[in-house]
Design a protein around this motif. Structure first.
Motif, PDB file in Angstrom:
ATOM      1  N   CYS A  41      44.041  92.271  90.527  1.00  0.00           N
ATOM      2  CA  CYS A  41      43.975  92.227  89.064  1.00  0.00           C
ATOM      3  C   CYS A  41      42.652  92.865  88.676  1.00  0.00           C
ATOM      4  O   CYS A  41      41.594  92.251  88.810  1.00  0.00           O
ATOM      5  N   GLY A  42      42.688  94.115  88.223  1.00  0.00           N
ATOM      6  CA  GLY A  42      41.454  94.848  88.000  1.00  0.00           C
ATOM      7  C   GLY A  42      41.113  95.663  89.223  1.00  0.00           C
ATOM      8  O   GLY A  42      41.993  96.229  89.890  1.00  0.00           O
ATOM      9  N   ASP A  43      39.832  95.715  89.582  1.00  0.00           N
ATOM     10  CA  ASP A  43      39.387  96.515  90.720  1.00  0.00           C
ATOM     11  C   ASP A  43      39.880  95.907  92.033  1.00  0.00           C
ATOM     12  O   ASP A  43      40.189  94.710  92.106  1.00  0.00           O
ATOM     13  N   THR A  44      39.920  96.747  93.059  1.00  0.00           N
ATOM     14  CA  THR A  44      40.363  96.283  94.378  1.00  0.00           C
ATOM     15  C   THR A  44      39.205  96.011  95.326  1.00  0.00           C
ATOM     16  O   THR A  44      39.431  95.613  96.469  1.00  0.00           O
ATOM     17  N   THR A  45      37.960  96.215  94.849  1.00  0.00           N
ATOM     18  CA  THR A  45      36.777  96.033  95.683  1.00  0.00           C
ATOM     19  C   THR A  45      35.817  95.059  95.038  1.00  0.00           C
ATOM     20  O   THR A  45      35.503  95.181  93.845  1.00  0.00           O
ATOM     21  N   MET A  46      35.336  94.084  95.793  1.00  0.00           N
ATOM     22  CA  MET A  46      34.322  93.138  95.326  1.00  0.00           C
ATOM     23  C   MET A  46      32.958  93.582  95.839  1.00  0.00           C
ATOM     24  O   MET A  46      32.810  93.956  97.011  1.00  0.00           O
ATOM     25  N   ASN A  47      31.953  93.561  94.948  1.00  0.00           N
ATOM     26  CA  ASN A  47      30.584  93.858  95.376  1.00  0.00           C
ATOM     27  C   ASN A  47      29.619  92.947  94.637  1.00  0.00           C
ATOM     28  O   ASN A  47      30.033  92.034  93.908  1.00  0.00           O
ATOM     29  N   SER A  48      28.320  93.183  94.787  1.00  0.00           N
ATOM     30  CA  SER A  48      27.310  92.255  94.270  1.00  0.00           C
ATOM     31  C   SER A  48      27.249  92.191  92.760  1.00  0.00           C
ATOM     32  O   SER A  48      26.616  91.276  92.203  1.00  0.00           O
ATOM     33  N   SER A  49      27.853  93.137  92.059  1.00  0.00           N
ATOM     34  CA  SER A  49      27.829  93.101  90.593  1.00  0.00           C
ATOM     35  C   SER A  49      29.205  92.856  89.981  1.00  0.00           C
ATOM     36  O   SER A  49      29.388  93.020  88.776  1.00  0.00           O
ATOM     37  N   SER A  50      30.185  92.461  90.793  1.00  0.00           N
ATOM     38  CA  SER A  50      31.520  92.170  90.264  1.00  0.00           C
ATOM     39  C   SER A  50      31.476  90.947  89.344  1.00  0.00           C
ATOM     40  O   SER A  50      30.730  89.992  89.596  1.00  0.00           O
ATOM     41  N   VAL A  51      32.271  90.978  88.278  1.00  0.00           N
ATOM     42  CA  VAL A  51      32.349  89.844  87.362  1.00  0.00           C
ATOM     43  C   VAL A  51      33.807  89.566  87.017  1.00  0.00           C
ATOM     44  O   VAL A  51      34.692  90.405  87.209  1.00  0.00           O
ATOM     45  N   VAL A  74      35.976  92.883  87.872  1.00  0.00           N
ATOM     46  CA  VAL A  74      35.548  93.929  86.947  1.00  0.00           C
ATOM     47  C   VAL A  74      34.200  94.432  87.461  1.00  0.00           C
ATOM     48  O   VAL A  74      33.211  93.691  87.468  1.00  0.00           O
ATOM     49  N   ASN A  75      34.165  95.668  87.904  1.00  0.00           N
ATOM     50  CA  ASN A  75      32.956  96.217  88.504  1.00  0.00           C
ATOM     51  C   ASN A  75      32.146  97.046  87.508  1.00  0.00           C
ATOM     52  O   ASN A  75      32.580  97.292  86.383  1.00  0.00           O
ATOM     53  N   SER A  76      30.969  97.448  87.923  1.00  0.00           N
ATOM     54  CA  SER A  76      30.034  98.166  87.056  1.00  0.00           C
ATOM     55  C   SER A  76      30.712  99.356  86.377  1.00  0.00           C
ATOM     56  O   SER A  76      31.388 100.164  87.022  1.00  0.00           O
ATOM     57  N   GLY A  77      30.551  99.425  85.041  1.00  0.00           N
ATOM     58  CA  GLY A  77      31.106 100.525  84.265  1.00  0.00           C
ATOM     59  C   GLY A  77      32.549 100.349  83.860  1.00  0.00           C
ATOM     60  O   GLY A  77      33.092 101.186  83.126  1.00  0.00           O
ATOM     61  N   GLU A  78      33.184  99.271  84.307  1.00  0.00           N
ATOM     62  CA  GLU A  78      34.601  99.069  84.011  1.00  0.00           C
ATOM     63  C   GLU A  78      34.795  98.128  82.822  1.00  0.00           C
ATOM     64  O   GLU A  78      33.941  97.288  82.528  1.00  0.00           O
TER      65      GLU A  78
END
Length: 261
Positions: A41-51, A74-78
């Motif tokens: 649901c949304g992005d397929t990658t989790m990183n340190s700035s995901s919300v 929801v990642n940076s810029g999305e």
């Protein structure tokens, strides 16, 4: 906190309402990407700035674009759009919203990424609060300045009340606490809605005047009016309220004096 320094908005809905929230992640590009298995649901990658956003305590659906927190990223810029449907029998009361990406939610909460969500209509089941002045108070935690070792009167975390710091001693033998202070008129009753929106801090909440804890009446806990299924006029009376993580209370207090802290 919003870019112009204001507190995160308090959201108001009625039972049966639809709430649409558009989220844009303006944080810097994250590191440590990890692919999340479908369904996504949304992005397929989790990183340190995901919300993402969890609408804590509500009876909204755990489906994608509602209150789903396991696969929503929801990642940076999305930009991501939530479209929540509140049931017609949603209990009126104080709830809250916050990021809930597993593994990094603590950091986001200590960065104060949380706000209040009010399902209106509590005066229908607790009529006594309908005419009272209302305050919505969110307690959040953060690191003690300088990160001293917690010992003696030095706590593990400081807290803020609506982003106003309630500072604790940095010297283990000091008792120089700085409490929160709110003004009240003599004899006035106020309807106080308090959320422990912290990530690690358990609270023992009191209203103190001249060193004496004042009497409070609890009218709702975690968004549910107290004894509302039995007696709309019933209220629990105490001089303190234990608030574990993510707990919310709605209380009525009155003083013959003008300040409570």
């Amino acid at each position: 906190m919003t870019p112009d320094g204001l507190q995160n908005p308090t959201l108001h809905v009625n039972p049966g309402d639809r709430l649409i929230v558009t989220v844009t992640n303006n944080t810097p590009v994250g590191t440590g990407g990890m692919t999340i298995n479908p369904p996504n649901c949304g992005d397929t990658t989790m990183n340190s700035s995901s919300v993402n956003i969890h609408y804590h305590g509500t009876n909204t659906s755990p489906k994608c674009r509602q209150d789903e927190v396991i696969k929503t990223l929801v990642n940076s810029g999305e930009t991501f759009r939530y479209n929540l449907s509140f049931p017609l029998n949603e209990p009126p009361g104080l709830y809250w919203y916050h990021p809930h990406v597993h593994g990094i939610a603590e950091h986001a909460l200590q960065g104060a990424a949380a706000g209040a969500l009010v399902v209106d209509g509590i005066n229908n089941v607790q009529p006594a609060v309908g005419s009272l002045r209302q305050r919505i108070l969110l307690v959040r935690d953060q690191h003690v300045p300088g990160n001293p070792n917690p010992t003696g009167n030095v706590p593990s975390w400081d807290v803020t009340l609506n982003y106003v710091p309630i500072t604790s001693p940095t010297d283990p033998s000091s008792s120089n606490f700085v409490p929160a202070i709110l003004n009240m008129e003599p004899g006035e009753k106020q309807f106080l809605r308090v959320s422990n929106s912290s990530s690690d801090t358990i609270l023992d909440l009191q209203y103190v005047f001249d060193g004496v804890p004042q009497q409070i009446q609890v009218v709702a806990i975690d968004g549910v009016p107290v004894n509302s299924q039995d007696d709309p006029q019933s209220r629990s009376v105490s001089t303190s309220v234990d608030m574990t993580l993510a707990t919310s209370f709605s209380t009525v207090t009155s003083l013959a004096t003008r300040i409570w802290a």
